[in-house]
Design a protein around this motif. Structure first.
Motif, mmCIF file in Angstrom:
data_model
loop_
_atom_site.group_PDB
_atom_site.id
_atom_site.type_symbol
_atom_site.label_atom_id
_atom_site.label_comp_id
_atom_site.label_asym_id
_atom_site.label_seq_id
_atom_site.Cartn_x
_atom_site.Cartn_y
_atom_site.Cartn_z
ATOM 1 N N UNK A 205 1.115 -1.556 -0.145
ATOM 2 C CA UNK A 205 0.201 0.050 0.074
ATOM 3 C C UNK A 205 1.214 1.585 -0.171
ATOM 4 N N UNK A 206 2.062 1.568 0.746
ATOM 5 C CA UNK A 206 3.399 2.797 0.950
ATOM 6 C C UNK A 206 3.534 3.180 -1.031
ATOM 7 N N UNK A 207 3.898 1.184 -1.731
ATOM 8 C CA UNK A 207 4.491 1.294 -3.239
ATOM 9 C C UNK A 207 3.575 2.409 -3.613
ATOM 10 N N UNK A 208 2.135 2.289 -3.156
ATOM 11 C CA UNK A 208 0.899 2.744 -4.165
ATOM 12 C C UNK A 208 1.176 4.373 -3.681
ATOM 13 N N UNK A 209 0.875 4.744 -2.277
ATOM 14 C CA UNK A 209 0.813 5.799 -2.443
ATOM 15 C C UNK A 209 1.564 6.689 -2.644
ATOM 16 N N UNK A 210 2.481 5.821 -2.274
ATOM 17 C CA UNK A 210 3.967 6.688 -3.411
ATOM 18 C C UNK A 210 3.844 7.504 -4.500
ATOM 19 N N UNK A 211 2.785 7.120 -5.151
ATOM 20 C CA UNK A 211 2.478 7.228 -6.860
ATOM 21 C C UNK A 211 1.398 8.023 -6.744
ATOM 22 N N UNK A 213 -0.468 11.101 -5.791
ATOM 23 C CA UNK A 213 -0.292 12.832 -4.564
ATOM 24 C C UNK A 213 -1.615 12.863 -4.417
ATOM 25 N N UNK A 214 -1.234 13.501 -2.720
ATOM 26 C CA UNK A 214 -2.208 13.613 -1.917
ATOM 27 C C UNK A 214 -2.697 12.146 -0.721
ATOM 28 N N UNK A 215 -1.591 11.869 -0.970
ATOM 29 C CA UNK A 215 -1.978 10.004 -0.516
ATOM 30 C C UNK A 215 -0.816 10.039 0.477
ATOM 31 N N UNK A 216 -0.534 10.255 2.004
ATOM 32 C CA UNK A 216 0.031 9.383 3.041
ATOM 33 C C UNK A 216 0.012 8.121 2.975
ATOM 34 N N UNK A 217 0.184 7.113 3.756
ATOM 35 C CA UNK A 217 -0.194 5.883 3.926
ATOM 36 C C UNK A 217 -0.086 5.337 5.483
ATOM 37 N N UNK A 218 0.666 6.341 5.918
ATOM 38 C CA UNK A 218 0.538 6.279 7.176
ATOM 39 C C UNK A 218 -1.174 6.907 7.624
ATOM 40 N N UNK A 219 -1.577 7.675 7.692
ATOM 41 C CA UNK A 219 -3.201 7.866 7.407
ATOM 42 C C UNK A 219 -3.800 6.799 6.746
ATOM 43 N N UNK A 397 14.538 15.809 0.460
ATOM 44 C CA UNK A 397 13.253 15.190 0.295
ATOM 45 C C UNK A 397 13.866 13.450 0.449
ATOM 46 N N UNK A 398 12.452 12.914 0.126
ATOM 47 C CA UNK A 398 12.844 12.007 0.816
ATOM 48 C C UNK A 398 11.298 10.476 1.063
ATOM 49 N N UNK A 399 11.647 9.129 1.183
ATOM 50 C CA UNK A 399 11.214 7.801 1.053
ATOM 51 C C UNK A 399 9.873 8.500 1.867
ATOM 52 N N UNK A 400 8.893 8.098 1.225
ATOM 53 C CA UNK A 400 7.350 8.368 2.491
ATOM 54 C C UNK A 400 7.022 9.561 2.963
ATOM 55 N N UNK A 401 7.896 10.690 2.026
ATOM 56 C CA UNK A 401 7.653 12.731 2.339
ATOM 57 C C UNK A 401 7.075 12.725 1.076
ATOM 58 N N UNK A 402 8.751 13.017 0.018
ATOM 59 C CA UNK A 402 8.087 13.262 -1.083
ATOM 60 C C UNK A 402 7.474 12.397 -1.874
#
Ligand SMILES: NC(=O)c1ccc[n+]([C@@H]2O[C@H](COP(=O)([O-])OP(=O)(O)OC[C@H]3O[C@@H](n4cnc5c(N)ncnc54)[C@H](O)[C@@H]3O)[C@@H](O)[C@H]2O)c1
Length: 404
Positions: A205-211, A213-219, A397-402
């Motif tokens: 799901x994190x892989x998908x969220x990173x693609x 815009x506006x999605x954050x896997x933590x939420x 920048x950063x993975x999970x943030x950017x």
């Protein structure tokens, strides 16, 4: 009751210390003279919160030895020795060797297998030794093993006559499942395989969220976890599962199922995804940060999880090996692990961050949460454990943030 515990590692030592604090006289046996000598001179061979206190408060009710004959008069003996993988899936030679030794000294006692073993093992050991064999799988987590042993969610007991095992754990008041050896053995594997699957699911799901815009896997994870049918545990995206249990147990279960002509497609795919996870993350870091050759990288955390010194199958170590192969210079800091070959160790996270242009969180140690965000100014931060208190302004920048 006099109880024996064979194998004084993360599981056996905690079991021995807790039982000695609950009206039992406990003798702990290990083949390692170094380990037993350490224990007998009041030094802990492993880091585990509260373990030292429990050993101290047990006093003379807890003894350590390398001599199996000290098990004489034990009513029950716990087997807590390793069960690593081999080509066939699981290597049972330690369990067999230890059980045979016990049967020479106390053949009439209850042999209680705590090591994680495939279904049919207890029956096999009973045939080999002629002993009454009970299965009592362990579910504790390193880092909170003492608490978990004293406050388990459930006690699983398998066997025909598991009286000693039932009695020693009564103090916990935990729901107790009394069942066959095979059910008990499989409950352990099914639990670990399920948790490994949950971790893998949220990483995907994190892989998908990173693609998006506006999605954050933590939420997203928070939103999923509030559903009580799903639960919030094991929904933290990160580097994939590691440690001494999940990787080996998923492989052993898979091989065991194959030997029964059953294909566990889900577990098969979980194992493959997890073993490629580190490489995928490093590829992503390179896409964002560029070539890593000769770059100084700060890795925060070495142990496989927080509150332990256990490095077995640590994702942090796998990450460091991958980065090093690509020419990166690694500087590491861990609150407990102070030595690892080939890695420059720093005395604090601050020192480590200052030496590097790239910072990666690899283990979820509590103290990393409060690192001053000012330290990240002009650094590339890859918060792979998603634990830092940083805003996008604080970093490059950063993975999970950017976004990728
Ligand atoms: N580590 C965990 O968090 C955890 C949790 C649940 C279940 N388990 C299972 O419990 C078992 C033990 O795991 P661990 O992490 O405690 O292992 P460990 O490697 O930390 O400790 C095992 C100990 O057994 C000793 N030993 C080996 N052969 C022996 C023998 N023949 N006689 C006496 N001592 C012997 C070793 O010297 C070592 O001290 C494994 O099957 C593991 O899968 C571990």
């Amino acid at each position: 009751m006099k109880i024996g515990v064979v194998g004084l590692g993360y599981v056996g030592l905690v079991t021995a210390a807790v039982l000695a604090n609950h009206d039992n006289e406990v003798i702990g046996i290990d083949v390692s003279t170094e380990r037993v000598n350490k224990l007998n001179s009041n030094n802990l061979p492993i880091f585990e919160p509260e373990l030292g206190n429990r050993i101290e408060s047990a006093g003379s009710r807890l003894k350590f030895s390398t001599d199996y004959s000290d098990l004489a008069e034990c009513s029950g003996v716990f087997i807590c020795v390793p069960t690593p993988n081999n080509e066939a899936g699981i290597d049972l030679s330690f369990v067999v060797a230890a059980s045979k030794e016990v049967s020479k000294v106390v053949p009439k006692s209850e042999l209680i297998i705590k090591s994680t073993v495939t279904p049919g093992t207890a029956r096999h050991i009973s045939n080999l030794t002629g002993m009454n064999v009970t299965s009592n799988p362990e579910f504790t987590r390193e880092g909170s093993a003492v608490y978990d042993t004293e406050h388990p969610d459930r006690i699983v007991v398998g066997g025909n006559d598991p009286q000693v095992c039932k009695d020693v754990w009564k103090f916990t008041n935990a729901p107790t499942i009394i069942t066959t050896n095979e059910n008990a053995e499989l409950i352990k594997y099914a639990s670990n395989a399920f948790l490994a699957t949950k971790i893998t699911f949220i990483n995907q799901m994190a892989d998908l969220c990173e693609k998006i815009p506006g999605a954050d896997v933590k939420i997203v994870a928070h939103g999923i976890g509030l559903d009580h049918r799903i639960g919030k545990e094991f929904l933290k995206p990160g580097l994939g599962y590691g440690g001494s249990c999940f990787p080996k147990d998923t492989i052993a279960l898979n091989s065991y199922a194959n030997s029964k002509d059953v294909k566990l497609d889900i577990i098969d795919s979980v194992i493959r995804y997890n073993s490629d996870r580190i490489n995928q993350l490093v590829e992503k870091i390179i896409r964002l940060a560029g070539d890593l050759n000769d770059r100084n990288i700060c890795v925060l955390g070495l142990s496989f999880k927080d509150n332990t010194d256990d490095l077995r199958e640590s994702r942090s170590i796998a990450l460091i090996e991958n980065l090093s192969k690509r020419g990166a210079k690694i500087f590491a800091y861990d609150p407990i692990v102070k030595q690892y070959p080939g890695i420059v160790q720093c005395n604090s996270s601050e020192e480590c961050i200052m030496k590097c242009s790239i910072v990666i969180t690899a283990t979820e140690w509590e103290e990393f949460r409060s690192i001053d965000p000012v330290l990240f100014k002009d650094k590339m931060v890859f918060d792979l454990r998603r634990i830092l208190s940083i805003k996008p302004d604080d970093i490059t920048m950063g993975v999970g943030i950017g976004k990728d």
